[in-house]
Design a protein around this motif. Sequence first.
Motif, mmCIF file in Angstrom:
data_model
loop_
_atom_site.group_PDB
_atom_site.id
_atom_site.type_symbol
_atom_site.label_atom_id
_atom_site.label_comp_id
_atom_site.label_asym_id
_atom_site.label_seq_id
_atom_site.Cartn_x
_atom_site.Cartn_y
_atom_site.Cartn_z
ATOM 1 N N GLY A 128 0.813 -1.191 0.000
ATOM 2 C CA GLY A 128 0.000 0.000 0.000
ATOM 3 C C GLY A 128 0.858 1.257 0.000
ATOM 4 O O GLY A 128 2.022 1.275 -0.364
ATOM 5 N N ASP A 129 0.269 2.352 0.439
ATOM 6 C CA ASP A 129 0.998 3.614 0.487
ATOM 7 C C ASP A 129 1.664 3.821 1.843
ATOM 8 O O ASP A 129 2.239 4.870 2.094
ATOM 9 C CB ASP A 129 0.030 4.778 0.208
ATOM 10 N N GLY A 130 1.561 2.841 2.747
ATOM 11 C CA GLY A 130 2.158 2.997 4.070
ATOM 12 C C GLY A 130 1.158 3.585 5.044
ATOM 13 O O GLY A 130 0.217 4.290 4.685
ATOM 14 N N LEU A 131 1.332 3.287 6.325
ATOM 15 C CA LEU A 131 0.440 3.795 7.351
ATOM 16 C C LEU A 131 0.861 5.204 7.750
ATOM 17 O O LEU A 131 2.042 5.527 7.772
ATOM 18 C CB LEU A 131 0.489 2.872 8.570
ATOM 19 N N PRO A 132 -0.122 6.055 8.084
ATOM 20 C CA PRO A 132 0.241 7.393 8.550
ATOM 21 C C PRO A 132 0.948 7.313 9.895
ATOM 22 O O PRO A 132 0.797 6.355 10.648
ATOM 23 C CB PRO A 132 -1.122 8.098 8.655
ATOM 24 N N SER A 133 1.693 8.320 10.220
ATOM 25 C CA SER A 133 2.464 8.339 11.458
ATOM 26 C C SER A 133 1.553 8.550 12.653
ATOM 27 O O SER A 133 0.694 9.449 12.668
ATOM 28 C CB SER A 133 3.505 9.454 11.394
ATOM 29 N N LEU A 134 1.744 7.739 13.687
ATOM 30 C CA LEU A 134 0.952 7.871 14.914
ATOM 31 C C LEU A 134 1.255 9.193 15.607
ATOM 32 O O LEU A 134 0.344 9.883 16.077
ATOM 33 C CB LEU A 134 1.251 6.691 15.843
ATOM 34 N N HIS A 135 2.533 9.563 15.667
ATOM 35 C CA HIS A 135 2.902 10.795 16.354
ATOM 36 C C HIS A 135 2.361 12.024 15.631
ATOM 37 O O HIS A 135 1.911 12.981 16.273
ATOM 38 C CB HIS A 135 4.423 10.885 16.483
ATOM 39 N N ALA A 136 2.406 11.995 14.296
ATOM 40 C CA ALA A 136 1.876 13.142 13.544
ATOM 41 C C ALA A 136 0.371 13.274 13.760
ATOM 42 O O ALA A 136 -0.159 14.382 13.930
ATOM 43 C CB ALA A 136 2.194 12.981 12.059
ATOM 44 N N HIS A 137 -0.344 12.126 13.772
ATOM 45 C CA HIS A 137 -1.793 12.171 14.002
ATOM 46 C C HIS A 137 -2.100 12.660 15.418
ATOM 47 O O HIS A 137 -2.994 13.496 15.614
ATOM 48 C CB HIS A 137 -2.386 10.775 13.798
ATOM 49 N N ALA A 138 -1.356 12.144 16.410
ATOM 50 C CA ALA A 138 -1.597 12.559 17.799
ATOM 51 C C ALA A 138 -1.320 14.046 17.982
ATOM 52 O O ALA A 138 -2.024 14.732 18.745
ATOM 53 C CB ALA A 138 -0.732 11.731 18.738
ATOM 54 N N LEU A 139 -0.317 14.561 17.286
ATOM 55 C CA LEU A 139 -0.004 15.990 17.374
ATOM 56 C C LEU A 139 -1.156 16.834 16.837
ATOM 57 O O LEU A 139 -1.515 17.874 17.413
ATOM 58 C CB LEU A 139 1.284 16.270 16.600
ATOM 59 N N ARG A 140 -1.759 16.389 15.746
ATOM 60 C CA ARG A 140 -2.919 17.114 15.195
ATOM 61 C C ARG A 140 -4.109 17.049 16.149
ATOM 62 O O ARG A 140 -4.847 18.035 16.301
ATOM 63 C CB ARG A 140 -3.290 16.537 13.827
ATOM 64 N N GLU A 141 -4.307 15.892 16.786
ATOM 65 C CA GLU A 141 -5.420 15.765 17.737
ATOM 66 C C GLU A 141 -5.221 16.697 18.927
ATOM 67 O O GLU A 141 -6.181 17.309 19.403
ATOM 68 C CB GLU A 141 -5.522 14.313 18.217
ATOM 69 N N ILE A 142 -3.991 16.801 19.416
ATOM 70 C CA ILE A 142 -3.712 17.708 20.538
ATOM 71 C C ILE A 142 -4.013 19.149 20.146
ATOM 72 O O ILE A 142 -4.599 19.922 20.917
ATOM 73 C CB ILE A 142 -2.241 17.547 20.991
ATOM 74 N N ALA A 143 -3.634 19.520 18.925
ATOM 75 C CA ALA A 143 -3.892 20.888 18.455
ATOM 76 C C ALA A 143 -5.388 21.151 18.327
ATOM 77 O O ALA A 143 -5.851 22.272 18.576
ATOM 78 C CB ALA A 143 -3.194 21.116 17.118
ATOM 79 N N ASP A 144 -6.168 20.139 17.952
ATOM 80 C CA ASP A 144 -7.622 20.320 17.812
ATOM 81 C C ASP A 144 -8.325 20.374 19.167
ATOM 82 O O ASP A 144 -9.332 21.077 19.309
ATOM 83 C CB ASP A 144 -8.207 19.159 16.985
ATOM 84 N N VAL A 145 -7.799 19.629 20.140
ATOM 85 C CA VAL A 145 -8.476 19.551 21.439
ATOM 86 C C VAL A 145 -8.194 20.786 22.291
ATOM 87 O O VAL A 145 -9.094 21.330 22.949
ATOM 88 C CB VAL A 145 -8.047 18.267 22.193
ATOM 89 N N PHE A 146 -6.948 21.250 22.294
ATOM 90 C CA PHE A 146 -6.553 22.341 23.194
ATOM 91 C C PHE A 146 -6.333 23.635 22.414
ATOM 92 O O PHE A 146 -5.579 23.666 21.442
ATOM 93 C CB PHE A 146 -5.269 21.976 23.945
ATOM 94 N N GLY A 147 -6.994 24.686 22.880
ATOM 95 C CA GLY A 147 -6.801 25.987 22.262
ATOM 96 C C GLY A 147 -5.653 26.756 22.886
ATOM 97 O O GLY A 147 -5.043 27.601 22.244
ATOM 98 N N SER A 148 -5.358 26.476 24.154
ATOM 99 C CA SER A 148 -4.299 27.175 24.852
ATOM 100 C C SER A 148 -2.935 26.598 24.463
ATOM 101 O O SER A 148 -2.743 25.376 24.422
ATOM 102 C CB SER A 148 -4.491 27.050 26.367
#
Length: 486
Positions: A128-148
């Motif tokens: 396939g095209d490879g799995l997305p990075s767990l750390h990159a996804h988690a970093l985006r989730e942190i940015a979406d959850v916390f505004g501060s």
Amino acid sequence: MNLSMNLHVRQSQSLAMTPQLLQSIRLLQFHHVELLAFLQREAEGNPLLELVAPAEPAVPAPADRVPEPAAGDPSPLSGRQDDGAAFSDGTGLEGERHPDAAERLLDLAYAGPGGSGAEASSWEERLGDGLPSLHAHALREIADVFGSQDERRLAELWLADLDASGFLFADADLPPDLLPLLRRLQDEAEPAGLFARSLEECLAIQLRRRDRLDPVMTSVLANLPLLARRDFAALSRLTGESEAELVDILAEIRALDPRPGSAFSLDAPVAVVPDAVVTQDRAAPGGWQVALNPDAFPRLRIRLESVPAGSANGEERSFLAHCRQSAGWLQRSLEGRARTILKVADEIVKRQGAFLAHGGGHLRPMTLMDVAGAVGMHESTISRVTAGKYLATPRGTVEMKAFFSGAIAASDGGEAHSAESVKLRIRNLVAAESPGGVLSDDDIAARLQGDGVELARRTVAKYREALGIPSSVQRRREFKARRLAG
């Protein structure tokens, strides 16, 4: 007593473990990545060596038994070898279960000669095209959850503690002021269960989002080992629920994701590079042809043009002579390694042609001693050759060690059966059970004996437990609970 001195001449032979011989043994047991790293180090220290590695792994369509090197390229492949579980994804409630090589063969048992399902997909499709990075996804989730920004920086410190399952290996004594921050991240981050600190907490997060985390569920999650053993009687005493209701709870928990990080990758995906490719060829002996995969065997070139003509002093000439001798020895060692791997792979395919043609139920018993005697090598050599080496077959890419299996005697005095094929029969017998026809270990042993397999009841129990199949009492209890629930 007479004492005298005498001079005797005695001739004997012994094997001297020279550095070159030790290095040859090491080369034999290296898998593709280790071999490539070793050759890169050798090329860095030897000015006469140049490593020509393939750009990317691929499985060739073999047209010859040993791939030929490019014109003018000395290669280690330059010669021919003419002479001889509780969750649906397989994760248990008590932790991850990593299938071994033998289980890999059982997984391939139902694929036809041309393959089916996931096993039928091409090499590129399976990568396939490879799995997305767990750390990159988690970093985006942190940015979406916390505004501060301060909260984001605190949460980003947890990224280093994420494992491949998406669990957070944080200190159990997390400061109380950070617990609300973690709870908010767990409740809002996707997928549900990410940043959990345990399997129990991961499942609780998913149930809480579904509004299903009631006191009964909490009590069941606190006793996951009992649920894994299907000890519904003990769980019933703890929760006050009936066995039928507990079976429904088990089904609901099975539908959850115990590894929310499995859809991502901590690192770039690494493909297994097969060392040899097996293709069907009616003209070949046994109907199968084995060819080495050139992508698993890096090529070496000796650059004689690097030797200066007549201008070198004695010390330089000595150094260059040593480099040339070392390069020549390394080439000969790589050629011997390639020939040995091909010879062993040929013998394995010759003995396991029925498995390649018909599936796991036809895996023949085979030991290291059997192959060692056939190819004229020691058992330890066969063990080194098959460790970490893979065969690309029409039934998938399988480790060579997976083809070795103990023998179980036939009750009619016929040909012995392999242990893995017997495990497959046990799995099929249990899968075909009806609510009124649950088979005990004695019943399974009797069925197998009727099919010509001589197997004791205690061995049936050992194989059944290795396959993760509950006892007949537990299976009968589950059938009864389902009937009452339905």
